[in-house]
Design a protein around this motif. Structure first.
Motif, PDB file in Angstrom:
ATOM      1  N   VAL A  41     -21.583 -14.389   5.322  1.00 44.79           N
ATOM      2  CA  VAL A  41     -21.365 -13.852   6.665  1.00 44.79           C
ATOM      3  C   VAL A  41     -22.717 -13.799   7.376  1.00 44.79           C
ATOM      4  N   VAL A  42     -22.782 -14.439   8.523  1.00 50.69           N
ATOM      5  CA  VAL A  42     -23.964 -14.352   9.373  1.00 50.69           C
ATOM      6  C   VAL A  42     -23.523 -13.591  10.614  1.00 50.69           C
ATOM      7  N   ARG A  43     -24.110 -12.422  10.814  1.00 47.73           N
ATOM      8  CA  ARG A  43     -23.662 -11.523  11.884  1.00 47.73           C
ATOM      9  C   ARG A  43     -24.587 -11.574  13.098  1.00 47.73           C
ATOM     10  N   ASP A  44     -23.956 -11.290  14.220  1.00 50.13           N
ATOM     11  CA  ASP A  44     -24.669 -11.041  15.478  1.00 50.13           C
ATOM     12  C   ASP A  44     -25.559 -12.189  15.927  1.00 50.13           C
ATOM     13  N   PRO A  53     -22.722 -10.614  24.156  1.00 44.30           N
ATOM     14  CA  PRO A  53     -22.143 -11.845  23.604  1.00 44.30           C
ATOM     15  C   PRO A  53     -22.817 -12.284  22.295  1.00 44.30           C
ATOM     16  N   LYS A  54     -22.125 -11.952  21.189  1.00 45.11           N
ATOM     17  CA  LYS A  54     -22.620 -12.304  19.865  1.00 45.11           C
ATOM     18  C   LYS A  54     -21.459 -12.795  19.005  1.00 45.11           C
ATOM     19  N   LEU A  55     -21.793 -13.611  18.017  1.00 44.78           N
ATOM     20  CA  LEU A  55     -20.813 -14.184  17.094  1.00 44.78           C
ATOM     21  C   LEU A  55     -21.112 -13.733  15.671  1.00 44.78           C
ATOM     22  N   ASP A  56     -20.065 -13.625  14.866  1.00 46.15           N
ATOM     23  CA  ASP A  56     -20.193 -13.522  13.411  1.00 46.15           C
ATOM     24  C   ASP A  56     -19.551 -14.782  12.848  1.00 46.15           C
ATOM     25  N   VAL A  57     -20.242 -15.462  11.938  1.00 43.57           N
ATOM     26  CA  VAL A  57     -19.717 -16.686  11.329  1.00 43.57           C
ATOM     27  C   VAL A  57     -19.455 -16.422   9.851  1.00 43.57           C
ATOM     28  N   PHE A  58     -18.227 -16.714   9.411  1.00 43.25           N
ATOM     29  CA  PHE A  58     -17.797 -16.526   8.023  1.00 43.25           C
ATOM     30  C   PHE A  58     -17.544 -17.892   7.409  1.00 43.25           C
ATOM     31  N   THR A  59     -18.202 -18.182   6.289  1.00 44.95           N
ATOM     32  CA  THR A  59     -18.001 -19.448   5.597  1.00 44.95           C
ATOM     33  C   THR A  59     -17.800 -19.193   4.110  1.00 44.95           C
ATOM     34  N   ALA A  60     -16.965 -20.013   3.497  1.00 36.49           N
ATOM     35  CA  ALA A  60     -16.786 -19.953   2.048  1.00 36.49           C
ATOM     36  C   ALA A  60     -17.907 -20.752   1.402  1.00 36.49           C
ATOM     37  N   GLY A  82     -13.069  -2.891  23.114  1.00 32.50           N
ATOM     38  CA  GLY A  82     -12.908  -3.602  21.853  1.00 32.50           C
ATOM     39  C   GLY A  82     -14.226  -4.146  21.357  1.00 32.50           C
ATOM     40  N   ASP A  83     -14.203  -4.570  20.117  1.00 33.94           N
ATOM     41  CA  ASP A  83     -15.388  -5.099  19.462  1.00 33.94           C
ATOM     42  C   ASP A  83     -14.952  -6.000  18.330  1.00 33.94           C
ATOM     43  N   LYS A  84     -15.785  -6.953  18.002  1.00 29.27           N
ATOM     44  CA  LYS A  84     -15.476  -7.887  16.916  1.00 29.27           C
ATOM     45  C   LYS A  84     -15.507  -7.209  15.556  1.00 29.27           C
ATOM     46  N   ARG A  85     -16.124  -6.047  15.494  1.00 29.42           N
ATOM     47  CA  ARG A  85     -16.257  -5.370  14.206  1.00 29.42           C
ATOM     48  C   ARG A  85     -16.395  -3.873  14.414  1.00 29.42           C
ATOM     49  N   GLN A  86     -15.667  -3.136  13.608  1.00 33.03           N
ATOM     50  CA  GLN A  86     -15.803  -1.687  13.575  1.00 33.03           C
ATOM     51  C   GLN A  86     -16.384  -1.326  12.214  1.00 33.03           C
ATOM     52  N   PRO A  87     -17.650  -0.889  12.145  1.00 31.29           N
ATOM     53  CA  PRO A  87     -18.243  -0.543  10.850  1.00 31.29           C
ATOM     54  C   PRO A  87     -17.365   0.443  10.073  1.00 31.29           C
ATOM     55  N   GLY A  88     -17.199   0.164   8.796  1.00 35.12           N
ATOM     56  CA  GLY A  88     -16.361   0.999   7.951  1.00 35.12           C
ATOM     57  C   GLY A  88     -14.888   0.640   8.004  1.00 35.12           C
ATOM     58  N   SER A  89     -14.503  -0.286   8.892  1.00 34.62           N
ATOM     59  CA  SER A  89     -13.108  -0.707   9.019  1.00 34.62           C
ATOM     60  C   SER A  89     -12.970  -2.135   8.491  1.00 34.62           C
ATOM     61  N   PRO A  90     -11.891  -2.412   7.776  1.00 34.13           N
ATOM     62  CA  PRO A  90     -11.694  -3.773   7.271  1.00 34.13           C
ATOM     63  C   PRO A  90     -11.124  -4.735   8.310  1.00 34.13           C
ATOM     64  N   PHE A  91     -10.756  -4.203   9.485  1.00 32.47           N
ATOM     65  CA  PHE A  91     -10.032  -5.033  10.426  1.00 32.47           C
ATOM     66  C   PHE A  91     -10.938  -5.968  11.204  1.00 32.47           C
ATOM     67  N   TYR A  92     -10.425  -7.131  11.425  1.00 33.01           N
ATOM     68  CA  TYR A  92     -11.013  -8.326  12.009  1.00 33.01           C
ATOM     69  C   TYR A  92     -11.819  -9.084  10.957  1.00 33.01           C
ATOM     70  N   MET A 104     -11.219 -22.852   6.151  1.00 29.64           N
ATOM     71  CA  MET A 104     -11.728 -22.936   7.519  1.00 29.64           C
ATOM     72  C   MET A 104     -12.996 -22.095   7.655  1.00 29.64           C
ATOM     73  N   VAL A 105     -13.693 -22.312   8.744  1.00 29.93           N
ATOM     74  CA  VAL A 105     -14.821 -21.463   9.120  1.00 29.93           C
ATOM     75  C   VAL A 105     -14.285 -20.463  10.140  1.00 29.93           C
ATOM     76  N   GLY A 106     -14.524 -19.179   9.905  1.00 31.11           N
ATOM     77  CA  GLY A 106     -14.071 -18.140  10.826  1.00 31.11           C
ATOM     78  C   GLY A 106     -15.214 -17.663  11.707  1.00 31.11           C
ATOM     79  N   VAL A 107     -14.943 -17.537  12.994  1.00 31.90           N
ATOM     80  CA  VAL A 107     -15.939 -17.060  13.948  1.00 31.90           C
ATOM     81  C   VAL A 107     -15.314 -15.917  14.736  1.00 31.90           C
TER      82      VAL A 107
END
Length: 186
Positions: A41-44, A53-60, A82-92, A104-107
């Motif tokens: 995971v590469v964040r922000d 405007p920031k992205l998080d990129v998830f790759t296997a 809203g936000d792409k990430r809520q610290p402490g929350s598993p959602f998104y 796939m690559v998730g962004v």
């Protein structure tokens, strides 16, 4: 779906209750904590001049072969919250992890929000994010020619408005009016 979650959803009824749904599903995702196994995971990653405007990129883990399709996810919130990430929350993050398990690559992206930023700021950010992905996703194992937009929005307004962001491959894909939004970004 576990019976207790199904019963909880029935009790909530046919309404949008994000906090209620989160409480129901959170126990299923309790073991998903960073660092995630076999996922990078590469964040922000900034893709615009504004701080939001920031992205998080998830790759296997890298696999040989062709570059992977890229799915860019936009959180809900009516362009105002809203936000792409809520610290402490598993959602998104859970959506991004599912995408990596599917090859796939998730962004996950943030964009400028109203009322501080007026229309069409969020849609301009979407266009900027797509252009960033086209120029920069290959080192993450993604295919810049296979981008899909996944949005939690009513009536897919990002999809319709993003067609006008001057992205040549989008216009080519939209040559047929019968294609769905997701197909327009394939």
């Amino acid at each position: 779906m576990p019976p207790d979650i199904a019963e909880g959803i029935r009790k909530i009824g046919p309404i949008v209750d994000a906090p209620g749904n989160s409480k129901l599903y959170a126990p299923l995702l309790a073991d998903q904590k960073e660092p995630y196994p076999n996922v990078t995971v590469v964040r922000d990653i900034a893709y615009g001049t504004d701080p939001l405007p920031k992205l998080d990129v998830f790759t296997a883990a890298p696999t040989p072969g062709a570059p992977k399709p890229v799915v860019m996810f936009l959180h809900g919130g009516g362009f105002e919250r809203g936000d792409k990430r809520q610290p402490g929350s598993p959602f998104y993050d859970n959506i991004m992890l599912w995408l990596t398990r599917q090859g796939m690559v998730g962004v996950n992206m943030n964009y400028r929000l109203a009322p501080k930023h007026v229309w069409p700021a969020a849609h301009e950010d979407l266009g900027s994010a797509v252009r960033w992905l086209q120029a920069n996703i290959e080192p993450y194992g993604g295919d810049p020619d296979r981008l899909v937009l996944w949005a939690l929005r009513r009536r897919g307004s990002e999809c319709r408005l993003s067609r006008a962001t001057a992205i040549p491959w989008t216009r080519r894909a939209m040559a047929s009016k019968r294609r769905s939004c997701s197909r327009a970004f394939m």
